[in-house]
Design an enzyme around this catalytic site. Structure first.
Site, PDB file in Angstrom:
ATOM      1  N   GLY A 125       0.817  -1.208   0.000  1.00 45.25           N
ATOM      2  CA  GLY A 125       0.000   0.000   0.000  1.00 45.25           C
ATOM      3  C   GLY A 125       0.846   1.251   0.000  1.00 45.25           C
ATOM      4  O   GLY A 125       2.076   1.210   0.029  1.00 45.25           O
ATOM      5  N   GLY A 147       2.673   3.527   1.464  1.00 43.50           N
ATOM      6  CA  GLY A 147       3.321   3.675   2.763  1.00 43.50           C
ATOM      7  C   GLY A 147       3.839   5.063   3.043  1.00 43.50           C
ATOM      8  O   GLY A 147       4.077   5.423   4.208  1.00 43.50           O
ATOM      9  N   ARG A 148       4.052   5.847   1.989  1.00 41.33           N
ATOM     10  CA  ARG A 148       4.504   7.230   2.185  1.00 41.33           C
ATOM     11  C   ARG A 148       3.896   8.158   1.138  1.00 41.33           C
ATOM     12  O   ARG A 148       4.447   9.219   0.852  1.00 41.33           O
ATOM     13  CB  ARG A 148       6.027   7.309   2.158  1.00 41.33           C
ATOM     14  CG  ARG A 148       6.682   6.735   0.913  1.00 41.33           C
ATOM     15  CD  ARG A 148       8.180   6.927   0.965  1.00 41.33           C
ATOM     16  NE  ARG A 148       8.852   6.236  -0.121  1.00 41.33           N
ATOM     17  CZ  ARG A 148      10.146   6.378  -0.403  1.00 41.33           C
ATOM     18  NH1 ARG A 148      10.884   7.196   0.302  1.00 41.33           N
ATOM     19  NH2 ARG A 148      10.698   5.710  -1.394  1.00 41.33           N
ATOM     20  N   LYS A 156       4.297  12.324  -2.330  1.00 40.10           N
ATOM     21  CA  LYS A 156       5.174  11.238  -1.894  1.00 40.10           C
ATOM     22  C   LYS A 156       6.123  11.773  -0.828  1.00 40.10           C
ATOM     23  O   LYS A 156       6.832  12.752  -1.048  1.00 40.10           O
ATOM     24  CB  LYS A 156       5.973  10.697  -3.071  1.00 40.10           C
ATOM     25  CG  LYS A 156       6.915   9.550  -2.709  1.00 40.10           C
ATOM     26  CD  LYS A 156       7.649   9.027  -3.927  1.00 40.10           C
ATOM     27  CE  LYS A 156       8.605   7.903  -3.580  1.00 40.10           C
ATOM     28  NZ  LYS A 156       9.325   7.394  -4.769  1.00 40.10           N
ATOM     29  N   ASP A 210       8.970   5.152   7.703  1.00 37.13           N
ATOM     30  CA  ASP A 210       8.665   6.380   8.435  1.00 37.13           C
ATOM     31  C   ASP A 210       7.714   7.291   7.669  1.00 37.13           C
ATOM     32  O   ASP A 210       7.374   8.380   8.142  1.00 37.13           O
ATOM     33  CB  ASP A 210       9.948   7.140   8.786  1.00 37.13           C
ATOM     34  CG  ASP A 210      10.795   7.479   7.556  1.00 37.13           C
ATOM     35  OD1 ASP A 210      10.266   7.435   6.421  1.00 37.13           O
ATOM     36  OD2 ASP A 210      11.991   7.787   7.725  1.00 37.13           O
ATOM     37  N   ASP A 258       4.036  -4.358  -7.567  1.00 38.21           N
ATOM     38  CA  ASP A 258       3.404  -3.172  -6.992  1.00 38.21           C
ATOM     39  C   ASP A 258       3.966  -1.880  -7.584  1.00 38.21           C
ATOM     40  O   ASP A 258       3.472  -0.790  -7.267  1.00 38.21           O
ATOM     41  CB  ASP A 258       3.549  -3.163  -5.465  1.00 38.21           C
ATOM     42  CG  ASP A 258       4.994  -3.248  -5.012  1.00 38.21           C
ATOM     43  OD1 ASP A 258       5.625  -4.299  -5.244  1.00 38.21           O
ATOM     44  OD2 ASP A 258       5.504  -2.272  -4.431  1.00 38.21           O
ATOM     45  N   ASN A 259       4.967  -1.997  -8.452  1.00 38.26           N
ATOM     46  CA  ASN A 259       5.518  -0.826  -9.133  1.00 38.26           C
ATOM     47  C   ASN A 259       5.183  -0.812 -10.623  1.00 38.26           C
ATOM     48  O   ASN A 259       5.789  -0.064 -11.391  1.00 38.26           O
ATOM     49  CB  ASN A 259       7.045  -0.777  -8.976  1.00 38.26           C
ATOM     50  CG  ASN A 259       7.469  -0.504  -7.551  1.00 38.26           C
ATOM     51  OD1 ASN A 259       6.715   0.053  -6.763  1.00 38.26           O
ATOM     52  ND2 ASN A 259       8.681  -0.896  -7.206  1.00 38.26           N
ATOM     53  N   ASP A 319       6.953   5.036 -10.095  1.00 36.81           N
ATOM     54  CA  ASP A 319       7.756   4.656  -8.923  1.00 36.81           C
ATOM     55  C   ASP A 319       9.253   4.654  -9.218  1.00 36.81           C
ATOM     56  O   ASP A 319       9.919   3.618  -9.202  1.00 36.81           O
ATOM     57  CB  ASP A 319       7.305   3.293  -8.388  1.00 36.81           C
ATOM     58  CG  ASP A 319       5.917   3.363  -7.751  1.00 36.81           C
ATOM     59  OD1 ASP A 319       5.407   4.475  -7.595  1.00 36.81           O
ATOM     60  OD2 ASP A 319       5.363   2.310  -7.424  1.00 36.81           O
TER      61      ASP A 319
END
Length: 503
Positions: free
Chosen positions: A99, A101-102, A127, A139, A266-267, A276
């Site tokens: 998912g 994530g950032r 992003k 993070d 996922d990319n 990505d």
């Protein structure tokens, strides 16, 4: 609100007309959340060309409200921020739920109609905008270094004519982000008709959620492939079209020596565009087995592996779509589009790069010999094809700048004679051929060392090199004599540069 008429840039930051089509899907597809603000944001770079796609006036770049909005510090009117869930295969291994994530999607706005989006709609995504439910051990942030690289490469690829996500801007902050060492952070604004990816479908397939799988497929077809709705099996037709587009874009990568670095499912874009940008690279000293990603210890995503991995990823998508397609034979029939689409596109591109107007069966031997020669001599990829355009059929002296790239000069001379004979077969004219070859063989690409110079200056709050490099890369086929040094062979220290999945 409709987009402005062609040529009229009238939207301000606050009047961008968000439509939020992805947010219209059920709540299971995403999590709605706000970006996490950053301290004292400042503009690092912005693309007027990207802004033009959504009719945003570039004068907005100087406004504090623009910087605050694309730092994620303020929410624009009409925007419904969210992060999408997806899963995927990473380095060939099923990784389960992933998912955004950032990344946080701000929504979509009207854009200029394009081949990959007949509706003319463009999503804006931040992003590096903070933690999301999909951050896992991350993070939620991005560093200035990687953000500048993605910004520049997105726009460079677009100028090369390769389907890609775009980059509106990079906003920096002095807040530190920990990678191998502490680095300053940044937020990049990415643009694409959609960020739905192969892994978006895999997520629902591997969770045995056929209803959501169908909802997603219908969303993609209705919004981005409406012509497929009339097919006897729209889901098979979707797989076939995505397979063709994926094959074609990878052929375009190969033709300019571009290496993605992380071709996980996922990319991979469901539109067959490049998305990505992480540890990417452009081929310099030619090595078909070159691995641009320092984290890719097995070489899965090496340059010569990209076509095969693209096909592997299409098989993974086919598996995910199988409950909708119905029969394995129908899915396999759709996948058969990959090889001919890739080979035909690459053959077309190589003929153009060599200045050949006709296609002959024996041309494959000429190109194979060329790549064998380039491999043996580790010839700079970009300079080879650019200088090849200067070769004149009856003037051997014209070869010297090209010949100088080779250690084995006699081997080059032998190949050049074969090439000249082939040109004579179609009565090729030097001046005309040179113009056509210059139009497809770039002089300027985003070499790692050029990006590194711009990054180091930006880390010291000097963003002039980011702007200059962007301007050069927006005109990759032009001579630009004032910028000649940006087309030079990389310096010795460039060989020590490494990029990895943290980049």
């Amino acid at each position: 609100m409709n987009a402005p008429e062609s040529g009229l840039l009238r939207f301000t930051t606050e009047t961008l007309p968000f439509e939020n089509s992805f947010a219209g899907l059920p709540a299971s597809f995403y999590t709605r959340l706000r970006p996490t603000p950053i301290r004292a944001p400042y503009l690092v770079g912005a693309s007027a060309r990207a802004a033009g796609l959504i009719s945003l006036d570039p004068s907005e770049f100087t406004r504090e409200s623009f910087v605050e909005a694309f730092a994620g510090n303020t929410i624009l009117p009409g925007s419904v921020p969210l992060s999408a869930v997806y899963s995927g295969h990473q380095f060939g291994v099923w990784a389960g739920q992933l998912g955004d994530g950032r990344a946080i999607l701000l929504g979509d706005v009207p854009g200029k109609p394009a081949a990959d989006d007949p509706a003319g709609r463009i999503e804006l995504q931040l992003k590096g905008s903070g933690l999301t439910p999909y951050s896992r051990m991350g993070d939620g942030r991005a560093v200035l270094r990687s953000s500048i690289r993605e910004f520049l490469c997105s726009e460079a690829m677009a100028a090369l004519g390769i389907p890609t996500s775009r980059a509106l801007c990079v906003v920096g902050t002095d807040m530190l982000v920990m990678r191998e060492t502490p680095e300053t952070g940044a937020v990049a604004t990415r643009m694409a008709p959609t960020f739905v990816r192969f892994g978006s479908f895999e997520h629902w397939y591997y969770n045995d959620r056929k209803d959501e799988l169908k909802q997603l497929a219908d969303y993609v077809i209705d919004n981005f492939y409406p012509a497929l709705r009339d097919a006897s099996n729209p889901y098979q037709a979707l797989l076939a079209e995505v397979t063709r587009r994926t094959a074609a874009v990878i052929a375009q990568w190969q033709s300019v020596g571009f290496m993605h670095g992380v071709m996980n499912t996922d990319n991979m874009s469901i539109l067959g565009i490049t998305i990505d940008y992480g540890p990417f690279g452009f081929m310099e000293a030619f090595d078909a087995h070159h691995i641009c990603n320092h984290s890719d210890h097995q070489g899965r995503y090496a340059y010569d592996m990209q076509p095969r991995i693209g096909q592997w990823n299409c098989f993974a998508l086919a598996q995910a779509l199988l409950p909708l397609i119905g029969e394995v034979d129908d899915a396999q029939a759709a996948l058969e589009a990959y090889k001919p689409a890739y080979e035909d596109k690459l053959d077309e591109l190589l003929h153009a790069k060599l200045g050949l107007k006709s296609r002959l069966p024996e041309d494959s031997a000429l190109t194979e010999a060329m790549f064998t020669l380039m491999q043996a001599n580790h010839v700079d990829f970009t300079l080879f094809f650019r200088r090849l355009g200067d070769l004149r059929i009856e003037d051997l002296a014209s070869d010297e700048p090209l010949r100088d790239l080779f250690i084995d000069r006699p081997a080059f001379d032998a190949w050049a004679m074969q090439y000249r004979n082939r040109l004579k077969q179609e009565n090729s004219r030097d001046v005309e051929r040179r113009m056509s070859m210059y139009a497809v063989n770039p002089k300027y690409v985003l070499r790692n060392y050029l990006a590194q110079i711009a990054i180091e200056k930006a880390q010291n709050k000097d963003f002039s090199e980011v702007a200059k490099l962007l301007a050069i890369l927006e005109r990759p086929f032009d001579e630009q004599p004032e910028n000649e040094r940006y087309a030079d062979l990389p310096p010795d220290w460039a060989g020590q540069l490494e990029v990895s999945c943290s980049s």
